[in-house]
Design an enzyme around this catalytic site. Sequence first.
Site, PDB file in Angstrom:
ATOM      1  N   GLU A   1      -5.591  -3.953  -1.056  1.00 52.25           N
ATOM      2  CA  GLU A   1      -5.992  -5.122  -0.264  1.00 52.25           C
ATOM      3  C   GLU A   1      -7.128  -5.914  -0.905  1.00 52.25           C
ATOM      4  O   GLU A   1      -7.423  -7.030  -0.491  1.00 52.25           O
ATOM      5  CB  GLU A   1      -6.468  -4.669   1.128  1.00 52.25           C
ATOM      6  CG  GLU A   1      -5.395  -4.116   2.043  1.00 52.25           C
ATOM      7  CD  GLU A   1      -5.144  -2.619   1.844  1.00 52.25           C
ATOM      8  OE1 GLU A   1      -5.399  -2.102   0.730  1.00 52.25           O
ATOM      9  OE2 GLU A   1      -4.674  -1.983   2.795  1.00 52.25           O
TER      10      GLU A   1
ATOM     11  N   LYS B   1     -15.652  14.000  14.322  1.00 54.32           N
ATOM     12  CA  LYS B   1     -16.608  13.437  15.289  1.00 54.32           C
ATOM     13  C   LYS B   1     -17.054  14.551  16.227  1.00 54.32           C
ATOM     14  O   LYS B   1     -16.374  14.876  17.178  1.00 54.32           O
ATOM     15  CB  LYS B   1     -15.973  12.279  16.044  1.00 54.32           C
ATOM     16  CG  LYS B   1     -15.625  11.132  15.085  1.00 54.32           C
ATOM     17  CD  LYS B   1     -14.992   9.948  15.767  1.00 54.32           C
ATOM     18  CE  LYS B   1     -14.575   8.904  14.736  1.00 54.32           C
ATOM     19  NZ  LYS B   1     -13.197   9.042  14.246  1.00 54.32           N
TER      20      LYS B   1
ATOM     21  N   THR C   1       0.867  -1.189   0.000  1.00 61.11           N
ATOM     22  CA  THR C   1       0.000   0.000   0.000  1.00 61.11           C
ATOM     23  C   THR C   1       0.896   1.229   0.000  1.00 61.11           C
ATOM     24  O   THR C   1       2.078   1.146   0.342  1.00 61.11           O
ATOM     25  CB  THR C   1      -0.864   0.044   1.272  1.00 61.11           C
ATOM     26  OG1 THR C   1       0.015   0.215   2.383  1.00 61.11           O
ATOM     27  CG2 THR C   1      -1.673  -1.224   1.451  1.00 61.11           C
TER      28      THR C   1
ATOM     29  N   TRP D   1     -21.158  12.098  13.227  1.00 58.28           N
ATOM     30  CA  TRP D   1     -20.094  12.177  12.236  1.00 58.28           C
ATOM     31  C   TRP D   1     -20.382  13.256  11.198  1.00 58.28           C
ATOM     32  O   TRP D   1     -21.471  13.318  10.639  1.00 58.28           O
ATOM     33  CB  TRP D   1     -19.953  10.841  11.505  1.00 58.28           C
ATOM     34  CG  TRP D   1     -19.291   9.778  12.313  1.00 58.28           C
ATOM     35  CD1 TRP D   1     -18.808   9.892  13.597  1.00 58.28           C
ATOM     36  CD2 TRP D   1     -19.037   8.434  11.904  1.00 58.28           C
ATOM     37  NE1 TRP D   1     -18.270   8.694  13.998  1.00 58.28           N
ATOM     38  CE2 TRP D   1     -18.400   7.789  12.985  1.00 58.28           C
ATOM     39  CE3 TRP D   1     -19.266   7.705  10.731  1.00 58.28           C
ATOM     40  CZ2 TRP D   1     -17.986   6.455  12.928  1.00 58.28           C
ATOM     41  CZ3 TRP D   1     -18.860   6.387  10.667  1.00 58.28           C
ATOM     42  CH2 TRP D   1     -18.237   5.773  11.765  1.00 58.28           C
TER      43      TRP D   1
HETATM   44  P1  ADP Z   1      -3.082   2.904  -0.948  1.00 55.47           P
HETATM   45  O1  ADP Z   1      -2.025   2.126  -1.612  1.00 55.47           O
HETATM   46  O2  ADP Z   1      -2.899   4.369  -0.815  1.00 55.47           O
HETATM   47  O3  ADP Z   1      -3.771   2.257   0.209  1.00 55.47           O
HETATM   48  P2  ADP Z   1      -5.143   2.184  -2.669  1.00 55.47           P
HETATM   49  O4  ADP Z   1      -5.030   2.449  -4.101  1.00 55.47           O
HETATM   50  O5  ADP Z   1      -5.195   0.825  -2.156  1.00 55.47           O
HETATM   51  O6  ADP Z   1      -4.036   2.996  -2.091  1.00 55.47           O
HETATM   52  O7  ADP Z   1      -6.305   3.097  -2.113  1.00 55.47           O
HETATM   53  C1  ADP Z   1      -7.506   2.588  -1.656  1.00 55.47           C
HETATM   54  C2  ADP Z   1      -8.388   3.708  -1.201  1.00 55.47           C
HETATM   55  O8  ADP Z   1      -8.636   4.625  -2.269  1.00 55.47           O
HETATM   56  C3  ADP Z   1      -9.759   3.242  -0.800  1.00 55.47           C
HETATM   57  O9  ADP Z   1      -9.776   2.733   0.515  1.00 55.47           O
HETATM   58  C4  ADP Z   1     -10.568   4.513  -0.936  1.00 55.47           C
HETATM   59  O10 ADP Z   1     -10.431   5.343   0.187  1.00 55.47           O
HETATM   60  C5  ADP Z   1      -9.925   5.184  -2.110  1.00 55.47           C
HETATM   61  N1  ADP Z   1     -10.737   4.926  -3.317  1.00 55.47           N
HETATM   62  C6  ADP Z   1     -10.539   4.001  -4.267  1.00 55.47           C
HETATM   63  N2  ADP Z   1     -11.505   4.057  -5.213  1.00 55.47           N
HETATM   64  C7  ADP Z   1     -12.351   5.047  -4.847  1.00 55.47           C
HETATM   65  C8  ADP Z   1     -13.552   5.595  -5.395  1.00 55.47           C
HETATM   66  N3  ADP Z   1     -14.087   5.167  -6.533  1.00 55.47           N
HETATM   67  N4  ADP Z   1     -14.145   6.606  -4.710  1.00 55.47           N
HETATM   68  C9  ADP Z   1     -13.632   7.079  -3.563  1.00 55.47           C
HETATM   69  N5  ADP Z   1     -12.500   6.604  -3.008  1.00 55.47           N
HETATM   70  C10 ADP Z   1     -11.866   5.601  -3.631  1.00 55.47           C
END
Ligand code: ADP
Length: 545
Positions: free
Chosen positions: A330, A440, A187, A445
Amino acid sequence: MQGLMQDTPLTLPHFFRRAEQLFPDKEIVTATAAGRERRTYGEWAERTRRLGGVFDALGLSADARVGTFAWNTARHLELYFAAPCTGRVLHTLNIRLFPEQLTYVVNHAEDEVVFVDRSLAALLWPLIETFETVRHVVVMDDGAGEVPAAGGGGGPEVHDYEELLGAAEAVEFDVADENRAASMCYTSGTTGNPKGVVYSHRSTWLHTVGVMTADSLGVSERDVILPVVPMFHANAWGLAHASVAAGSGLVMPGPDLSPPALAALIEQERVTVAAGVPTIWMGVLPELAGRDLSALRAIPCGGSAVPRALSEDYRAQTGLPILQAWGMTETSPVASICRIKSTLADQDEDALADLRASQGLVSIGVDFRVVGPDLDPVAWDGESRGELQVSGPWIAATYYDDERAGESFTDDGWLRTGDVATVSPEGYLRLVDRTKDVVKSGGEWISSVELENEIMGHPKVAEAAVIGVSHRKWGERPLACVVVKPGEELTKEEVLAHLEGRIASWWTPDDVVFIDEVPKTSVGKFSKKDLRSRFEGHVLPTDAG
Ligand code: ADP
């Protein structure tokens, strides 16, 4: 009673053999600094088998981690299959990670070799001496960039990809255990070091087939796929594997992701599916004017929220709204996609545009729940919010050798995505925030993302981020951090007046500060962590005295 069917392992050589045997004439095009290279799946398959021989010749161990530091190219696709199909583990390195994070992931995964595009060599070279287990660096000549001179003795051996391949013997591919690791990806780590996700053959196999289903991306033999989304981050959303499995034409954009280059590829290569993050499609739209886009059928987009206006601009100009998808490293990554159900298709365009701005329905193969802190499910009313949690055969069960894994998985084995969502009565997910970023206030929220979207709708605002700042009475209250467009002037009162009537009045930020830039993570997402530490002691006017 047990079923009586063959227990064939779900492993990647099956996909490889399909492309090799059934689609040898289909083409993979790669855009390089020296022009477009064209290769058939037949040629690709033969080279991929010889690449397996290269791994043996380099003396890589049976489950060696094979690092790649590369753009989307046909050679990267050779590595995508040669590593897992010989039992090794492909480790895609995100070229945008901060240098110290790259060093961390290479050492943590214990990469034995790194394959690097020549155009990226200058970026990797300063780090090579920090890599503890890398014995070989293999340079892939993509027509640009310098390979710095080798350092004095002791470091890894440097090789040329084509020379190694020219001298290598083709190998047979056979992987018997579907649960064997196929690849890994870290990640991008908004907090602390990146965390490693290890995909198995089985998880990749099932995710690939999931991506091929009609209500997902629906990758088929008739498609010509342009994965703008990088192969070095979240598996190019499964498109590299799915194209090989389906025998689709592939167009690899290489290093030039500029809007004119992408628009030209879409038109000239008659691309049917072009996938990328929202910022890519924002840049490309003006370049599409006047071009022949008659082949294009879908523009999948995710990684961050797809603004409603962007999707509508595409619909107005090209006839195709954007197809929003959601996922994470993930989750392999495709976990939801926004297809409009036939029973909802009769609504007016405005309602449909609203629906397309949601993250859609969870993919086949993935189970989900949206829950409060005690894991009690929220109502499916499109209003109640909670954490989105997912489980399924292509969802990570844990992180690779990482003490922090406990925080991200529930006791009953679900992945805590860290995304806050609502669910509509029809089952559509809408992401409203990250759990770490919601404000919060008095036990309720407030969605920082919704506030940001409204503030960014002001014509004088370039960017805005909202964070929670501590407040004696409410616990936390929103602080808006606003970047004004160059040459414009804006006051706190104007920002607050703009929000009136657009949000519930109790969501109104208690203060507005003007900043030069919103801090970003290595992959360009807002870094709220940095903003929170910058404004930690900020006293809100409502909390003064
Ligand atoms: P990192 O490697 O930074 O964890 P990821 O590419 O795995 O990056 O990022 C996942 C996150 O990206 C998700 O948990 C979400 O918050 C955000 N994300 C992915 N697709 C979308 C979407 N279509 N709309 C909003 N947020 C998104």
